[in-house]
Design a protein around this motif. Structure first.
Motif, short mmCIF file in Angstrom:
data_model
loop_
_atom_site.label_atom_id
_atom_site.label_comp_id
_atom_site.label_asym_id
_atom_site.label_seq_id
_atom_site.Cartn_x
_atom_site.Cartn_y
_atom_site.Cartn_z
N ASP A 1 39.40 36.25 42.91
CA ASP A 1 38.42 37.08 43.59
C ASP A 1 38.02 36.45 44.92
O ASP A 1 37.78 35.24 45.00
CB ASP A 1 37.20 37.25 42.68
CG ASP A 1 36.10 38.04 43.36
OD1 ASP A 1 36.22 39.27 43.45
OD2 ASP A 1 35.13 37.40 43.80
N ASP B 1 46.11 33.92 42.69
CA ASP B 1 45.20 35.03 42.95
C ASP B 1 43.81 34.77 42.37
O ASP B 1 43.68 34.30 41.23
CB ASP B 1 45.77 36.32 42.34
CG ASP B 1 44.83 37.49 42.49
OD1 ASP B 1 44.44 37.79 43.64
OD2 ASP B 1 44.47 38.10 41.45
N ARG C 1 43.35 39.27 50.11
CA ARG C 1 43.72 39.38 48.70
C ARG C 1 44.47 40.69 48.42
O ARG C 1 45.50 40.69 47.74
CB ARG C 1 42.48 39.29 47.80
CG ARG C 1 42.87 39.25 46.33
CD ARG C 1 41.70 39.43 45.39
NE ARG C 1 42.11 39.24 44.01
CZ ARG C 1 41.40 39.65 42.97
NH1 ARG C 1 40.24 40.25 43.13
NH2 ARG C 1 41.87 39.45 41.75
N ASP D 1 46.81 33.56 37.79
CA ASP D 1 45.34 33.55 37.87
C ASP D 1 44.87 32.17 38.34
O ASP D 1 44.97 31.19 37.60
CB ASP D 1 44.77 33.88 36.49
CG ASP D 1 43.25 33.93 36.48
OD1 ASP D 1 42.62 33.65 37.52
OD2 ASP D 1 42.69 34.24 35.40
N GLU E 1 34.77 34.48 44.86
CA GLU E 1 34.86 33.18 44.20
C GLU E 1 35.58 32.17 45.08
O GLU E 1 35.21 30.99 45.14
CB GLU E 1 35.58 33.32 42.86
CG GLU E 1 35.59 32.04 42.05
CD GLU E 1 36.02 32.25 40.60
OE1 GLU E 1 36.21 31.24 39.91
OE2 GLU E 1 36.14 33.42 40.18
N GLN F 1 38.79 39.67 51.52
CA GLN F 1 39.06 40.80 50.63
C GLN F 1 40.34 41.51 51.08
O GLN F 1 41.17 41.91 50.25
CB GLN F 1 37.88 41.75 50.62
CG GLN F 1 36.64 41.19 49.92
CD GLN F 1 35.42 42.08 50.10
OE1 GLN F 1 35.48 43.12 50.75
NE2 GLN F 1 34.31 41.65 49.52
#
Length: 214
Positions: free
Chosen positions: A140, A138, A170, A188, A143, A167
């Motif tokens: 952003d 995962d 995600r 992460d 990014e 977006q």
């Protein structure tokens, strides 16, 4: 009979799945586990042709969402029966870059196709062959998009979607992972490469101790 272990990696474009799969494959070899790596779409001769159509062929740029969904499912159905199930029956570890969760999120959420239809097609394609564990890398969406811009090769069709699409991707992944906490491990993707791969190994050893002990 399923004797092996089925591991999948999911996440948006640019999250580092390919890198982590290489690390995992190397580690599995070091602990004497036979590993088969594959990817979606693709992984078989027929699947690779579908992959080219979906990602690179000019004819693929006009595909409607429904056709896209069915092509992904066709590639997956072939992959399950030609490669994944025989490998698992042989006791191997199958590690796949994407599987049915990608369709749930990309076509079901981001493309806004009806969830029950997507689920029905997914289930038909995999015929009960569900991953034992799925690592969701995962990060952003902004990014991830920035990472894609740094690649030397041209972006393929899926990588060329606007930021709003990713977006939605995600958000869809995080919601899906929350609904199946026993299968998903959310990590992460911005962690240092080696630290991330160490976490993947640790989770596998803890969750499947019996498999790695034999």
């Amino acid at each position: 009979m399923r004797r092996g272990l089925f591991v999948t990696f999911e996440g948006s474009e640019g999250c580092g799945k390919s890198t982590q799969i290489r690390h995992l494959a190397a580690w599995l070899a070091s602990v004497d586990k036979q590993c088969v790596t594959t990817r979606e779409p693709g992984g078989t001769p027929a699947g690779d042709e579908i992959r080219h159509l979906l990602q690179h062929a000019p004819q693929g740029h006009g595909l409607v969402s429904e056709a896209e969904l069915l092509l992904f499912a066709a590639s997956r159905a072939q992959l399950v029966r030609e490669l994944i199930l025989p490998s698992l029956a042989d006791g191997k570890v199958v590690v796949s870059d994407r599987f049915h969760d990608s369709t749930t999120v990309y076509q079901g959420v981001a493309r806004r196709l009806e969830a029950p239809i997507v689920a029905s097609i997914n289930n038909f394609a995999i015929d009960g062959c569900c991953p034992d564990i799925t690592f969701l890398l995962d990060m952003d969406a902004g990014e991830a998009h920035a990472r894609l811009q740094k690649r030397e090769r041209p972006a393929d069709r899926m990588e060329s979607e606007p930021p709003a699409f990713y977006q939605a991707v995600r958000g869809g992944y995080l919601k899906l992972a929350a609904s199946e906490p026993a299968r998903f491990a959310v990590l992460d993707a911005t962690l240092p490469e080696e630290e991330l791969s160490a976490r993947v190994r640790a989770i596998l050893q803890e969750k499947f101790h019996g498999f790695f002990a034999r």
